[in-house]
Design a protein around this motif. Structure first.
Motif, PDB file in Angstrom:
ATOM      1  N   LEU A 171       0.753  -1.190  -0.109  1.00 33.58           N
ATOM      2  CA  LEU A 171       0.054  -0.232  -0.078  1.00 33.58           C
ATOM      3  C   LEU A 171       0.713   1.261   0.064  1.00 33.58           C
ATOM      4  N   SER A 172       0.416   2.166  -0.826  1.00 39.44           N
ATOM      5  CA  SER A 172       1.251   3.468  -0.700  1.00 39.44           C
ATOM      6  C   SER A 172       0.578   4.255   0.429  1.00 39.44           C
ATOM      7  N   PRO A 173       1.509   5.508   0.772  1.00 46.91           N
ATOM      8  CA  PRO A 173       0.961   6.284   1.820  1.00 46.91           C
ATOM      9  C   PRO A 173      -0.710   6.810   1.667  1.00 46.91           C
ATOM     10  N   SER A 174      -0.813   7.082   0.430  1.00 46.62           N
ATOM     11  CA  SER A 174      -2.264   7.704  -0.074  1.00 46.62           C
ATOM     12  C   SER A 174      -3.153   6.753   0.399  1.00 46.62           C
ATOM     13  N   GLY A 175      -2.775   5.306   0.010  1.00 36.32           N
ATOM     14  CA  GLY A 175      -3.432   4.078   0.341  1.00 36.32           C
ATOM     15  C   GLY A 175      -4.027   4.090   1.736  1.00 36.32           C
ATOM     16  N   TYR A 176      -2.944   4.332   2.512  1.00 35.88           N
ATOM     17  CA  TYR A 176      -3.066   3.851   3.982  1.00 35.88           C
ATOM     18  C   TYR A 176      -3.840   5.322   4.401  1.00 35.88           C
ATOM     19  N   ALA A 177      -3.701   6.373   3.917  1.00 35.61           N
ATOM     20  CA  ALA A 177      -4.497   7.486   4.370  1.00 35.61           C
ATOM     21  C   ALA A 177      -5.639   7.514   4.103  1.00 35.61           C
ATOM     22  N   PHE A 178      -6.204   6.859   2.999  1.00 28.76           N
ATOM     23  CA  PHE A 178      -7.483   6.823   2.697  1.00 28.76           C
ATOM     24  C   PHE A 178      -8.408   5.744   3.500  1.00 28.76           C
ATOM     25  N   LEU A 179      -7.669   4.591   3.664  1.00 31.32           N
ATOM     26  CA  LEU A 179      -8.152   3.552   4.667  1.00 31.32           C
ATOM     27  C   LEU A 179      -8.216   3.960   5.970  1.00 31.32           C
ATOM     28  N   ALA A 180      -7.270   4.856   6.497  1.00 32.96           N
ATOM     29  CA  ALA A 180      -7.568   5.304   8.010  1.00 32.96           C
ATOM     30  C   ALA A 180      -8.830   6.509   8.128  1.00 32.96           C
ATOM     31  N   GLU A 181      -8.770   7.149   6.749  1.00 29.71           N
ATOM     32  CA  GLU A 181      -9.835   8.084   6.940  1.00 29.71           C
ATOM     33  C   GLU A 181     -11.528   7.466   6.878  1.00 29.71           C
ATOM     34  N   ILE A 182     -11.632   6.516   6.058  1.00 30.09           N
ATOM     35  CA  ILE A 182     -12.822   5.759   5.914  1.00 30.09           C
ATOM     36  C   ILE A 182     -12.926   5.095   7.493  1.00 30.09           C
ATOM     37  N   PHE A 183     -11.914   4.613   7.956  1.00 28.65           N
ATOM     38  CA  PHE A 183     -12.234   4.077   9.250  1.00 28.65           C
ATOM     39  C   PHE A 183     -12.843   4.793  10.328  1.00 28.65           C
ATOM     40  N   LYS A 184     -12.406   6.269  10.236  1.00 29.68           N
ATOM     41  CA  LYS A 184     -12.874   7.124  11.203  1.00 29.68           C
ATOM     42  C   LYS A 184     -14.208   7.563  10.897  1.00 29.68           C
ATOM     43  N   ARG A 185     -14.521   7.625   9.496  1.00 29.74           N
ATOM     44  CA  ARG A 185     -15.941   7.860   8.972  1.00 29.74           C
ATOM     45  C   ARG A 185     -16.893   6.767   9.521  1.00 29.74           C
ATOM     46  N   TYR A 186     -16.532   5.685   9.443  1.00 28.57           N
ATOM     47  CA  TYR A 186     -17.576   4.560   9.636  1.00 28.57           C
ATOM     48  C   TYR A 186     -17.378   4.102  10.995  1.00 28.57           C
ATOM     49  N   ASP A 187     -16.812   4.608  11.959  1.00 24.74           N
ATOM     50  CA  ASP A 187     -16.539   4.410  13.270  1.00 24.74           C
ATOM     51  C   ASP A 187     -17.619   5.098  13.925  1.00 24.74           C
ATOM     52  N   ALA A 188     -18.927   4.872  13.653  1.00 23.46           N
ATOM     53  CA  ALA A 188     -20.036   5.583  14.231  1.00 23.46           C
ATOM     54  C   ALA A 188     -20.145   5.977  15.645  1.00 23.46           C
ATOM     55  N   ASP A 189     -19.577   5.431  16.623  1.00 24.91           N
ATOM     56  CA  ASP A 189     -19.708   5.375  18.075  1.00 24.91           C
ATOM     57  C   ASP A 189     -18.409   6.342  18.334  1.00 24.91           C
ATOM     58  N   GLY A 190     -17.268   6.337  17.645  1.00 22.35           N
ATOM     59  CA  GLY A 190     -16.137   7.119  17.936  1.00 22.35           C
ATOM     60  C   GLY A 190     -14.970   6.491  18.827  1.00 22.35           C
ATOM     61  N   ASP A 191     -15.226   5.039  19.115  1.00 20.68           N
ATOM     62  CA  ASP A 191     -14.492   4.489  20.098  1.00 20.68           C
ATOM     63  C   ASP A 191     -12.970   3.739  19.526  1.00 20.68           C
ATOM     64  N   SER A 192     -12.765   4.397  18.036  1.00 22.99           N
ATOM     65  CA  SER A 192     -11.567   3.729  17.609  1.00 22.99           C
ATOM     66  C   SER A 192     -11.726   2.481  17.301  1.00 22.99           C
ATOM     67  N   ALA A 193     -12.744   1.774  17.274  1.00 23.82           N
ATOM     68  CA  ALA A 193     -12.770   0.436  16.915  1.00 23.82           C
ATOM     69  C   ALA A 193     -13.895  -0.085  15.988  1.00 23.82           C
ATOM     70  N   PHE A 194     -13.650  -0.767  15.092  1.00 21.27           N
ATOM     71  CA  PHE A 194     -15.057  -1.387  14.336  1.00 21.27           C
ATOM     72  C   PHE A 194     -15.843  -2.529  15.055  1.00 21.27           C
ATOM     73  N   CYS A 195     -16.880  -2.511  15.657  1.00 17.92           N
ATOM     74  CA  CYS A 195     -17.762  -3.451  15.949  1.00 17.92           C
ATOM     75  C   CYS A 195     -18.430  -4.436  14.748  1.00 17.92           C
ATOM     76  N   ALA A 196     -19.154  -5.489  15.050  1.00 17.07           N
ATOM     77  CA  ALA A 196     -19.605  -6.084  14.017  1.00 17.07           C
ATOM     78  C   ALA A 196     -20.694  -5.126  13.019  1.00 17.07           C
ATOM     79  N   THR A 197     -21.480  -4.391  13.485  1.00 11.96           N
ATOM     80  CA  THR A 197     -22.412  -3.462  13.070  1.00 11.96           C
ATOM     81  C   THR A 197     -21.668  -2.630  12.175  1.00 11.96           C
ATOM     82  N   GLU A 198     -20.541  -1.948  12.425  1.00  9.55           N
ATOM     83  CA  GLU A 198     -19.977  -0.836  11.788  1.00  9.55           C
ATOM     84  C   GLU A 198     -19.095  -1.784  10.814  1.00  9.55           C
ATOM     85  N   LEU A 199     -18.551  -3.015  11.034  1.00  9.22           N
ATOM     86  CA  LEU A 199     -17.865  -3.813   9.583  1.00  9.22           C
ATOM     87  C   LEU A 199     -19.073  -4.105   8.631  1.00  9.22           C
ATOM     88  N   ASP A 200     -20.103  -4.178   9.093  1.00 13.53           N
ATOM     89  CA  ASP A 200     -21.093  -4.591   8.045  1.00 13.53           C
ATOM     90  C   ASP A 200     -21.592  -3.368   7.302  1.00 13.53           C
TER      91      ASP A 200
END
Length: 394
Positions: A304-333
């Motif tokens: 992965l390039s730096p821009s690839g890592y940055a994008f994956l980190a950004e969408i992690f934050k966007r879909y981390d609905a409860d803001g606990d810095s972790a993906f639960c099963a619902t957030e993964l779905d």
């Protein structure tokens, strides 16, 4: 999008197929033309859609049936021509020509062409075919895109006829819209919902002005002025007030806007959006979009390039609905609902990566999983970057 189109004209003898072709080319009405004119090729620079267009005239004689069937198999769109002053030619449309296409297995868009419309005024006492009589046929045969009334003699709607034929191939209505139910088809709705979610950068289920402008720029290469934005909102509010909230345009409004485009004959606008987000004519994501060319020498690996890592980190934050810095099963779905699903179901994910005490995937684990996936199978990562809406080239 294709770069050439074959338009085949069929219909009974004497309905004016050949005169329509010559009227288009000569821009005048030719009284005496040959029974079947040779194939005409129109270069892309003189067509509205910028594609090479081949127009093929055909004979309805029984001895020419084999040639007719060969042309139908090569066609991209079929124009069935009838004469509005000759009712028998109209009867043949649904008693012979449309059934013939189905028997031949010709699954193509069809344009109904009512030629000689000028004769309605000249033969007032004659039983001419009325436009309303076409509606039941269009309801029965869903392959019909549109009915165009024209006149080769009066040069009325001749160029428009061939434009609509091009449009039926390049921007077909049938995959998007059910004319009988006056509603968008499920696959079109599904694609547009996904596009809405990709454009909803802050994840609040509303496209604010900044997000709408970014959507506009991505699809049409130009932003909207504030008065244009307000105009769009006013149009939606007038008929679908629940499509607008104080924050902007919600999914109901977004879908309604595209329904208006389709119903008002601007289906190319919706197709431009779909294609810009990677959708093909069958409303699935194109292979070249999911798997762009990426030649890897046998003795090399992919990271992965730096821009690839940055994008994956950004969408992690966007879909981390409860803001606990972790993906639960619902957030993964939720995040994987943008795609065919989690690609690591057979590798004991999420146990295979870094999780917190609750067993939820942390940002570190999320990035580590994608790093490993890229090393083992970079094509999977390429596809999922596309599913997640990675901006630009991967």
């Amino acid at each position: 999008m294709r770069d050439n189109i074959r338009i085949v004209l069929v219909g009974d003898n004497g309905v004016g197929k050949s005169t329509l072709v010559t009227a288009l080319i000569k821009e005048t009405f030719i009284v005496n033309v040959q029974a079947v004119v040779p194939e005409v090729t129109i270069p892309p620079e003189v067509t509205p859609e910028k594609v090479t267009t081949h127009i093929i005239d055909t004979s309805s004689k029984s001895e020419d049936q084999d040639m007719l069937e060969r042309e139908l198999r090569k066609a991209n769109v079929v124009c069935i021509v009838y004469a509005v002053d000759e009712r028998s030619s109209f009867t043949q449309v649904h008693e012979y020509w449309l059934p013939l296409l189905r028997r031949q297995g010709v699954n193509l868009p069809v344009i109904l062409v009512g030629n000689k419309v000028d004769m309605r005024d000249e033969d007032i006492g004659r039983a001419t075919v009325l436009e309303d009589e076409v509606v039941p046929i269009m309801n029965e045969y869903r392959e019909i895109e549109i009915c165009v009334e024209c006149s080769a003699k009066a040069l009325l709607n001749v160029s428009e006829l061939f434009y609509f034929a091009q449009k039926a191939v390049l921007h077909p209505t049938r995959p998007l819209y059910d004319a009988r139910d006056h509603a968008m088809k499920p696959r079109c709705t599904e694609a547009l919902v996904r596009i809405f979610r990709l454009c909803d950068m802050d994840g609040d289920s509303v496209l604010n002005d900044a997000e709408l402008n970014e959507f506009q720029r991505k699809c049409f290469n130009t932003p909207l002025q504030q008065r244009e934005l307000e105009g769009v909102k006013d149009i939606i509010t007038a008929s679908r007030p629940d499509g607008i909230t104080s924050g902007g345009l919600n999914i109901e409004g977004f879908l309604y806007l595209h329904l208006l485009f389709i119903q008002r004959g601007r289906v190319e606008t919706t197709w431009m959006v779909l294609r810009r987000f990677g959708y093909g004519d069958d409303l699935s994501l194109r292979e070249d979009f999911l798997y762009p060319e990426c030649d890897v020498p046998p003795d090399c690996c992919v990271e992965l390039s730096p821009s690839g890592y940055a994008f994956l980190a950004e969408i992690f934050k966007r879909y981390d609905a409860d803001g606990d810095s972790a993906f639960c099963a619902t957030e993964l779905d939720n995040i994987f609902s943008l795609s065919p699903g989690i690609p690591w179901k057979h590798s004991k994910f999420p146990e295979s990566t870094v999780t917190n005490a609750a067993g939820n995937v942390t940002l570190e684990g999320w990035l580590a999983q994608w790093s490993m996936s890229t090393l083992l199978d970079h094509r999977t990562t390429l596809a999922y970057l596309a599913y997640f809406g990675f901006p630009g080239d991967v």
